[in-house]
Design a protein around this motif. Sequence first.
Motif, short mmCIF file in Angstrom:
data_model
loop_
_atom_site.label_atom_id
_atom_site.label_comp_id
_atom_site.label_asym_id
_atom_site.label_seq_id
_atom_site.Cartn_x
_atom_site.Cartn_y
_atom_site.Cartn_z
N SER A 1 -46.91 56.41 -102.46
CA SER A 1 -45.66 56.28 -101.68
C SER A 1 -45.26 54.80 -101.56
N ALA A 2 -46.20 53.87 -101.75
CA ALA A 2 -45.86 52.44 -101.72
C ALA A 2 -44.88 52.13 -102.85
N GLU A 3 -45.22 52.60 -104.05
CA GLU A 3 -44.33 52.35 -105.20
C GLU A 3 -43.01 53.11 -105.04
N LYS A 4 -43.10 54.34 -104.53
CA LYS A 4 -41.87 55.12 -104.34
C LYS A 4 -40.91 54.36 -103.41
N ALA A 5 -41.47 53.78 -102.35
CA ALA A 5 -40.63 53.03 -101.41
C ALA A 5 -40.02 51.81 -102.10
N ALA A 6 -40.85 51.13 -102.91
CA ALA A 6 -40.34 49.93 -103.62
C ALA A 6 -39.21 50.32 -104.57
N ILE A 7 -39.34 51.48 -105.19
CA ILE A 7 -38.29 51.96 -106.10
C ILE A 7 -37.01 52.19 -105.29
N ALA A 8 -37.15 52.93 -104.18
CA ALA A 8 -35.97 53.28 -103.38
C ALA A 8 -35.30 52.05 -102.78
N LEU A 9 -36.09 51.04 -102.45
CA LEU A 9 -35.53 49.86 -101.76
C LEU A 9 -35.07 48.78 -102.73
N ILE B 1 -42.88 55.23 -94.68
CA ILE B 1 -43.22 53.92 -95.25
C ILE B 1 -41.95 53.26 -95.82
N MET B 2 -41.07 54.07 -96.38
CA MET B 2 -39.83 53.50 -96.93
C MET B 2 -39.01 52.84 -95.82
N HIS B 3 -38.93 53.50 -94.68
CA HIS B 3 -38.18 52.91 -93.56
C HIS B 3 -38.87 51.65 -93.04
N ALA B 4 -40.20 51.70 -92.95
CA ALA B 4 -40.94 50.53 -92.46
C ALA B 4 -40.70 49.34 -93.38
N LEU B 5 -40.78 49.60 -94.69
CA LEU B 5 -40.61 48.49 -95.63
C LEU B 5 -39.16 48.01 -95.70
N ALA B 6 -38.23 48.88 -95.34
CA ALA B 6 -36.83 48.44 -95.27
C ALA B 6 -36.68 47.38 -94.17
#
Length: 507
Positions: free
Chosen positions: A205-213, A166-171
């Motif tokens: 994992s949505a929030e985790k991705a937002a944090i990482a990005l 999800i992190m890659h998708a949101l990137a």
Amino acid sequence: MRADTMQQQQQESQSKLSQFGDTPSEEFRKQLHELADWITDFREQIGGLCVAPNDTPGAIREQLPRRAPEEGEPFEKILSDVDHIIVPGMVHWSHPMFLGYFGWTSTAPGILGEILTAPLNVNAMTWRTCPAATELETVVIDWLRQWVGLSDEFGGVIYDTASVGIMHALAVAREEAAPATRKLGLTNRDLPQLRIYTSDQAHSSAEKAAIALGLGEQNVVRTQTDGQFRIDVNALGQKIAEDRRNGFQPIAVIATVGTTSTASVDPVGDISNLCREAKIWLHIDAAYGGGFAMVPEYGWLRKGWELADSIVINPHKTVFVPLDFSVLYVRDLERLRRVFTLVPEYLRGDTVEAEKNYMDYGIQLGRRFRALKAWVIWRSLGRGGVVARLREQIRLANLLADWIRSDDRFELSAQPSMGVVCFRFTGAAAPPPRAGTAARGSADSIDPTDAINSDIVERINSSGRAYLTQTKLRGETVMRIGLGNVLTTEEHLRNGWEIVQETASKL
Ligand SMILES: Cc1ncc(COP(=O)(O)O)c(C=O)c1O
């Protein structure tokens, strides 16, 4: 020279060799046979083990030396410590009475796939660093795509987990909403606040991705769900419109096919139309439910997928591949490559061919040969074998739901979905708190029925007889059973249900 002297010299030279090189092959062969027996016995006898230990934190560490060994130790001793220290200190996810999370994906062919991967031990960062690993990755990704009925406009990449997917998708969504972020970053630019939308049941994992990005966890907006824990599409549309009026920039919606608590399925068809009209990236989190799209009568699960931008499916949850194995599909995979390709000079020689270099599709450079274990298990089971096992999980979940309905001390907290059943014991609630004492949810009080449900789960898990989990739905604590283990039979489930009833009766 006498034969026994020769043998002694040979042994000495072998042990010298092993000081620098690897274990001599005859010894290795013996160890492997021993390990093969160990694995088979473990698998055969797992049902007789405690599902979970009842240790206090630190109990395992206390049995292990604090210092790393100075001299090498024999494999037999290491294996004996696995037996006496590690195995008793484990939650056995592969146990037939493990009814937590989504069950687990251990199978004999999956174990063979893992074992086979170990001696190959390649780094599949580029095609040239291991053509077979790269090409097999493309093949198994495409097999799964066909199995779940996804169009060939989607290409994929294997990551360890859905959270990374999800992190890659949101990137990519971020790059398309705010071009050149890859190059310039987000700061010191005239950018509005970027936002992502999902439901109050979606995975963290949505929030985790937002944090990482660098998007900020507060910019993940969670929308209410309906009576069946599905996102309220009207509320979602209104929130997006309102945010736009207030100067935010919506960049993505995450719809879930199989939420973590209840395995509910968002109305993806409606959401995909909304995203298309609003020109927003649609990511589908089908980490759990995606595999069930292989079951013909569950084809409805993929409604709306054709309009998605990205979809994540976790075969390590539902397609019998051992952890870890998650696939991110992106419509036109080149969009993902554009965001992550970066070839340093020291890799240029190994990236010349036109074939895929999977290091270009994410932040990871080194990549293990995950495709092999999927190939082994999927060839061993075939589509029919996977579908038959998923159907059995659905059957068992429905059976459990019937048992729950027929005991009026319990209620179903959500409709059973795929292999997940949430339920609550309401039969013997302690008297409500006296007037004037704190109400539910306040810091110093716990609702008595919540406490009982939690207690049932804790008691069962610490008994080592079965393992289940608890979650909160609409503020209420409920018990949750997730099926998935191929060793779990109707008899095991019946036993698990009787343990729940028996434990509840004692409270
Ligand atoms: C719906 C859903 N999405 C995403 C995840 C995260 O999966 P992973 O552990 O592969 O990151 C989970 C985990 O249970 C999940 O239930």
